[in-house]
Design a protein around this motif. Sequence first.
Motif, short mmCIF file in Angstrom:
data_model
loop_
_atom_site.label_atom_id
_atom_site.label_comp_id
_atom_site.label_asym_id
_atom_site.label_seq_id
_atom_site.Cartn_x
_atom_site.Cartn_y
_atom_site.Cartn_z
N SER A 74 0.84 -1.21 0.00
CA SER A 74 0.00 0.00 0.00
C SER A 74 0.87 1.26 0.00
O SER A 74 0.55 2.24 -0.67
CB SER A 74 -0.89 0.04 1.25
N PHE A 75 1.96 1.21 0.76
CA PHE A 75 2.81 2.41 0.81
C PHE A 75 3.56 2.60 -0.51
O PHE A 75 3.79 3.74 -0.92
CB PHE A 75 3.78 2.33 2.00
N HIS A 76 3.94 1.52 -1.16
CA HIS A 76 4.55 1.66 -2.48
C HIS A 76 3.55 2.25 -3.47
O HIS A 76 3.90 3.04 -4.34
CB HIS A 76 5.07 0.32 -2.99
N GLU A 77 2.32 1.84 -3.29
CA GLU A 77 1.27 2.36 -4.19
C GLU A 77 1.07 3.85 -3.94
O GLU A 77 0.90 4.64 -4.88
CB GLU A 77 -0.02 1.59 -3.92
N LEU A 78 1.12 4.25 -2.67
CA LEU A 78 0.99 5.68 -2.34
C LEU A 78 2.17 6.45 -2.95
O LEU A 78 1.99 7.51 -3.57
CB LEU A 78 0.96 5.85 -0.81
N PRO B 193 -0.69 -6.87 -4.84
CA PRO B 193 -1.68 -7.09 -3.79
C PRO B 193 -2.94 -7.72 -4.35
O PRO B 193 -3.30 -7.49 -5.50
CB PRO B 193 -1.97 -5.68 -3.30
N VAL B 194 -3.57 -8.51 -3.56
CA VAL B 194 -4.82 -9.14 -3.98
C VAL B 194 -5.92 -8.72 -3.03
O VAL B 194 -5.67 -8.09 -2.00
CB VAL B 194 -4.70 -10.68 -3.99
N ARG B 195 -7.09 -9.11 -3.38
CA ARG B 195 -8.22 -8.77 -2.52
C ARG B 195 -8.04 -9.48 -1.17
O ARG B 195 -7.70 -10.65 -1.12
CB ARG B 195 -9.49 -9.27 -3.21
N ARG C 83 -6.11 -2.67 -3.65
CA ARG C 83 -5.86 -1.85 -4.84
C ARG C 83 -7.13 -1.82 -5.65
O ARG C 83 -7.81 -2.81 -5.77
CB ARG C 83 -4.78 -2.49 -5.72
N ARG C 84 -7.39 -0.64 -6.19
CA ARG C 84 -8.50 -0.61 -7.13
C ARG C 84 -8.00 -1.13 -8.47
O ARG C 84 -6.92 -0.76 -8.90
CB ARG C 84 -9.01 0.83 -7.28
#
Length: 404
Positions: free
Chosen positions: A365-369, A384-386, A402-403
């Motif tokens: 999540s932080f890499h995505e941010l 990432p998965v659901r 992730r969306r």
Amino acid sequence: MDHPIRALVAVEGLDAFDVQRALPDDASFTLLAMTEGVDETVRAVVKDAPDLVVVACQGREDDRSLHIIDGAHRAAPDVPIIVLASTSPNGFLRRAFEAGAADMAIFPQTKEQLRFAMSIAIARHPSRGADSTARKDGRLICVLGPKGGTGKTLTSTNLSTALALAGKSVLVIDLDLQFGDVALCLGLPPEKTMYDLAISPGGLDEDKLKDYVMTHDTGVDVLLAPARPDQASAITIDLLRDVLVVARRAYDFVIADTPPGFTAEVIATIDASSDLVMVGTLDSLSLKNTKLGLETLSLMDYDPRKIRLVLNRADTRVGISHHDVVTVLGSEPEIFIPSDREIPRSVNEGVPITLSRPQSYAAASFHELAALFTGAESQPAVEPVRVEAAAGSPRRSLFRLRRS
Ligand SMILES: Nc1ncnc2c1ncn2[C@@H]1O[C@H](COP(=O)(O)OP(=O)(O)OP(=O)(O)O)[C@@H](O)[C@H]1O
Ligand SMILES: [Mg+2]
């Protein structure tokens, strides 16, 4: 440089003779003229087309030198202006930069230092073309959460390490001046803090700022909060504004971790920021406060397009649906950070989860941010998965990480 620096020197409130004596007197420097006041300086800038303007002044906030800088900059924006000030009270530096100054030196200086500062200002000035790598200001990301404990420091520290892992230069500033814990979260000893910078004599520039930061193994630099709460009052708003201006010149990213609420430091940082990360958690009180925070930003005329909404502990089952969140906040969170037992552990060990558990969803999540700011497609350590528990489990996640 092969040809001498052709400079115009404007003097305001200082003895012209003292100033002249401080200037280089060898073949590397040509003094075109010494001027006084705005009009004379502007006329000379237009007529002489100097390589550089030096504004020698006392450095007071009400100083007419600010008008001279402004006038010269408007008349010839491609000519760099160096301020040579006998003092640099907090606030003056920022106003001088706002007026158009390219750099600042404290008077008196050795002739050698001054000539070097002039060469750098000329080389770095964007429209001179002498240095095609002249840097743009870095982004200032203010990490905000109107309620305590929502995960601001967790987000600031992990966003910083994620940006550093993506090859960016990063400075974290801990604006939780009384109870800052960025040092603990990154495992850094508080050997130098913002307090030491605040009580140090002289002005502020990039080199000096770097003398007062602590460097993490990832290369992330950190300007730590004072070690004791009683030292916080030494950090004035004017000093903070100066630090933010200089920091943006020195780093790709400046991340400001903030205390809960809209303190004076937080408001000043929001005003100076290029981006904002609002961190909320999935409970009704936090959501209400996040909404209030967004409304406050709107009252401050903050551009909503510059706000990134992060929902922490996003997989906690508390009877609040994704739809409820979007309805309350009026917009969709972009990043979801799951609850993770490893997070308190990583905080205790002083190793951000992006480093201690790079394969975790939280790290992803932080890499995505970070990727929202670097423009990279995506840089998670894992895809990432659901997040969903087994069928029939009472703990069923409400959010995807992730969306798609
Ligand atoms: N997603 C999470 N999963 C597990 N624990 C978490 C998570 N987010 C935060 N925490 C825990 O909550 C604590 C508070 O987080 P953090 O210090 O980042 O909040 P904060 O908003 O900075 O708080 P303050 O307002 O006091 O500065 C952390 O020490 C961490 O242990
Ligand atoms: Mg905090």
